[in-house]
Each structure stands twice: as structure tokens, then as C-alpha cells.
Design a protein around this motif. Sequence first.
Motif, PDB file in Angstrom:
ATOM      1  N   LEU A  54      -8.497 -63.718 -30.444  1.00  0.00           N
ATOM      2  CA  LEU A  54      -8.074 -63.395 -29.093  1.00  0.00           C
ATOM      3  C   LEU A  54      -8.924 -62.242 -28.589  1.00  0.00           C
ATOM      4  CD1 LEU A  54      -4.263 -63.542 -29.761  1.00  0.00           C
ATOM      5  CD2 LEU A  54      -5.343 -64.874 -27.956  1.00  0.00           C
ATOM      6  N   VAL A  55      -9.440 -62.366 -27.369  1.00  0.00           N
ATOM      7  CA  VAL A  55     -10.214 -61.282 -26.766  1.00  0.00           C
ATOM      8  C   VAL A  55      -9.676 -61.008 -25.368  1.00  0.00           C
ATOM      9  CG1 VAL A  55     -12.297 -61.808 -28.091  1.00  0.00           C
ATOM     10  CG2 VAL A  55     -11.992 -62.844 -25.841  1.00  0.00           C
ATOM     11  N   TRP A  56      -9.850 -59.762 -24.922  1.00  0.00           N
ATOM     12  CA  TRP A  56      -9.319 -59.320 -23.640  1.00  0.00           C
ATOM     13  C   TRP A  56     -10.464 -59.005 -22.692  1.00  0.00           C
ATOM     14  CZ3 TRP A  56      -5.195 -59.241 -20.704  1.00  0.00           C
ATOM     15  CH2 TRP A  56      -5.063 -58.304 -19.674  1.00  0.00           C
ATOM     16  N   PHE A 101      -8.211 -64.331 -23.732  1.00  0.00           N
ATOM     17  CA  PHE A 101      -8.847 -65.569 -24.196  1.00  0.00           C
ATOM     18  C   PHE A 101      -8.396 -65.877 -25.619  1.00  0.00           C
ATOM     19  CE2 PHE A 101     -11.430 -64.266 -20.760  1.00  0.00           C
ATOM     20  CZ  PHE A 101     -12.365 -65.242 -20.409  1.00  0.00           C
ATOM     21  N   TYR A 102      -7.997 -67.118 -25.844  1.00  0.00           N
ATOM     22  CA  TYR A 102      -7.788 -67.600 -27.209  1.00  0.00           C
ATOM     23  C   TYR A 102      -8.909 -68.563 -27.535  1.00  0.00           C
ATOM     24  CZ  TYR A 102      -5.879 -70.153 -31.189  1.00  0.00           C
ATOM     25  OH  TYR A 102      -5.715 -70.733 -32.426  1.00  0.00           O
ATOM     26  N   GLN A 103      -9.667 -68.249 -28.585  1.00  0.00           N
ATOM     27  CA  GLN A 103     -10.800 -69.064 -29.004  1.00  0.00           C
ATOM     28  C   GLN A 103     -10.514 -69.624 -30.391  1.00  0.00           C
ATOM     29  OE1 GLN A 103     -13.819 -66.006 -28.646  1.00  0.00           O
ATOM     30  NE2 GLN A 103     -14.271 -66.557 -26.532  1.00  0.00           N
ATOM     31  N   PRO A 104      -9.912 -70.820 -30.460  1.00  0.00           N
ATOM     32  CA  PRO A 104      -9.565 -71.393 -31.766  1.00  0.00           C
ATOM     33  C   PRO A 104     -10.808 -71.756 -32.565  1.00  0.00           C
ATOM     34  CG  PRO A 104      -9.143 -72.961 -29.993  1.00  0.00           C
ATOM     35  CD  PRO A 104      -9.510 -71.677 -29.336  1.00  0.00           C
ATOM     36  N   ALA A 105     -10.766 -71.473 -33.851  1.00  0.00           N
ATOM     37  CA  ALA A 105     -11.910 -71.728 -34.721  1.00  0.00           C
ATOM     38  C   ALA A 105     -12.225 -73.221 -34.772  1.00  0.00           C
ATOM     39  CB  ALA A 105     -11.626 -71.193 -36.124  1.00  0.00           C
ATOM     40  N   GLY A 106     -13.498 -73.553 -34.578  1.00  0.00           N
ATOM     41  CA  GLY A 106     -13.955 -74.928 -34.701  1.00  0.00           C
ATOM     42  C   GLY A 106     -13.594 -75.838 -33.548  1.00  0.00           C
ATOM     43  N   ALA A 107     -12.950 -75.312 -32.500  1.00  0.00           N
ATOM     44  CA  ALA A 107     -12.530 -76.147 -31.365  1.00  0.00           C
ATOM     45  C   ALA A 107     -13.535 -76.028 -30.224  1.00  0.00           C
ATOM     46  CB  ALA A 107     -11.143 -75.746 -30.890  1.00  0.00           C
TER      47      ALA A 107
END
Length: 325
Positions: free
Chosen positions: A134-136, A182-188
Amino acid sequence: MRVVPWCRCTWSRGSRVRAPSEELSERITQQALGTQHLMASVEGSLRRPVCRSASPRRARAQGLPTTGGACAFHVSDARTAGMINHMKTDKQDVANNRTSSEKGRILHWNFFIGGHLSASVPVRLVERTPEGQLVWMETGTPMWRTALPRGATHLRDIAPHERPAEGYPVVADRWPMGDALFYQPAGAAHSVLWLFGRRQKFRGWYVNLERRVHRGDDIDITDHELDINVAPDRTWCWKDEQSFAEKTGHPAYWTAEEAVAIRTEGDTVARLAEAGTFPFDGSWCDFRPPPAWTTPPRPPVPRHPLLSPSTVPTSPTSPASQQNL
């Protein structure tokens, strides 16, 4: 065997048997006082001046340690000083928590369209797990954006063959959109944004279909044009379907087969929204950045206005993406 409980008993001489808890408490107090005395003695010895006089008798009369050479303190003092410095360094390292997954660490969100850089914005790391990160992104953050030719409003509206081969120059600006988590799911091949308006009011989710590559502190995003708007009540709709279809088949974008995979990715995320499962389960909708976080400074000028070729998207927790962290 009968166990006799501890109790306070008064003897004829006025003494009493103390409970183990009292003895333990006194022992801890003595240890603490001893530690404080040791530290005070050590620091006092380090601050104590050393007599460089050739007369040890005069030094001893003044109550000062002596030295026979140019060194200003004894070897034992030097060793103790090193010990104290090491302890202070360890304490500072623990306090600063300087690790690759440090909360608040500044990363660089680099957004590419058709292989050309559109924007580079610093973001802060909120959380990183094997499942993703997660990043802001804060509104008004100093950033870099593409210097478009006059009359152009967005890089995506300029055909790739009309762009300079070396990429457009960049100019300093500030992030004009609202705050976003932001949610950046691994491998998605997507990210999910929690959008916030004035007074941090949650406005809904935004699904950005993308290809993501992590290089150290850089997060390189290849935009897939097609996106999804998700309202707070979890109703959703496609966004930019026409421009997605127009770019399909162009060498700078994606093939028809890849377009099917991109849309399938969007369908999968939309099903999550309909089911109300994470990240659409209501979690993180009340997120507030820590008060200690300041607006990130503008990063250095981006070194690569063109996206470096890479065939394998990486996640923030993969070994390849963490080697420079």
C-alpha cells in the motif's frame, strides 16, 4: 507435601520475612541504580580532563588521570567510549527502522503511456506484505510531468509516431488530483485506489489496469488504458472503453490477445467489488496518514523518459525488485 504460602511474618526483633516479589523488586531497583551509576561514571570519565603534565604526582594531587603520550584518555576509556557509541548507534537504528519495508519510505510512482513517461510522483510506503503493498499519494505533492506540445492536454491523446523518439522533456509540477491510497497486489495486472476528497472523505475506488515493474525505489507503471470506477455502494462501470479499443493492436500498446487478458483482469476485480471482498470490504476507507508524515520533496529528474524494456512484471516482494532497496 503441604505448601505453605508466603506471608509477612513479624519476628521478635522487628524484622520480617519478605515475599519473593519484594526481593525481586529490590533486586531490579539495585540493578537499575547500578546501571545508571555505571553510565554516569563512564560518561563522567569521558568528560574528565586528562593531565598531560610530565609530573604524575601533580596530576594525582589534582585528582586527574595521567597519560604518558598524546592520547587524551586511557585505553579503557576509549573502549568504553566505543561501547557507548555502539549502544547509541543501535538505539538510533532501532528508532529510525531503516529497512526496505520501512513505513513512510519514499518511493517513486512512474506512470508510462505507450512507453513514454507521463508523470513521476513520490509516494510513501504504508504497508508491504508478501501479498502486495500500500502506498499513499498526497494531493499537491511536488512531481515531474511531461512537457506536452501546445494544444495537447494529455499524453494518451498523442499518437506514438508523433512523439519524439527520445521522449518528451519533463517540467516541475504538483500532483493535481486528490489524495489516494494505492493497493498494488503482488503479481497482479492492476492496482486499486481509495479516493479521498475534502476533509479526507472517502469518494470511492478506482481500478487501474496496468503492468507494474519494481526497480528499487521506482515503481514503473505501464497503463493499460481501460479502468473501472467503483462507487462507495460498490456499483461499478468501465472507463475509457473506446480509447482502449482504439489502441488495441498498435505496436506501442497491446495485441488483440493481450486486450482480452486485460479485460479479463478487470472482470475479475469487478467480481470482487460485487462480492464486497477485499479490497472492497470497507477496510482502509478511514485511512489517515500519520501526522509526522510531511509532503515528500520533488524527486530527482527522471533518468528514463522512455520505459526500459522488461518482459516480466515484478512484485515489491520479489528478490529481483528488492535487490536495490
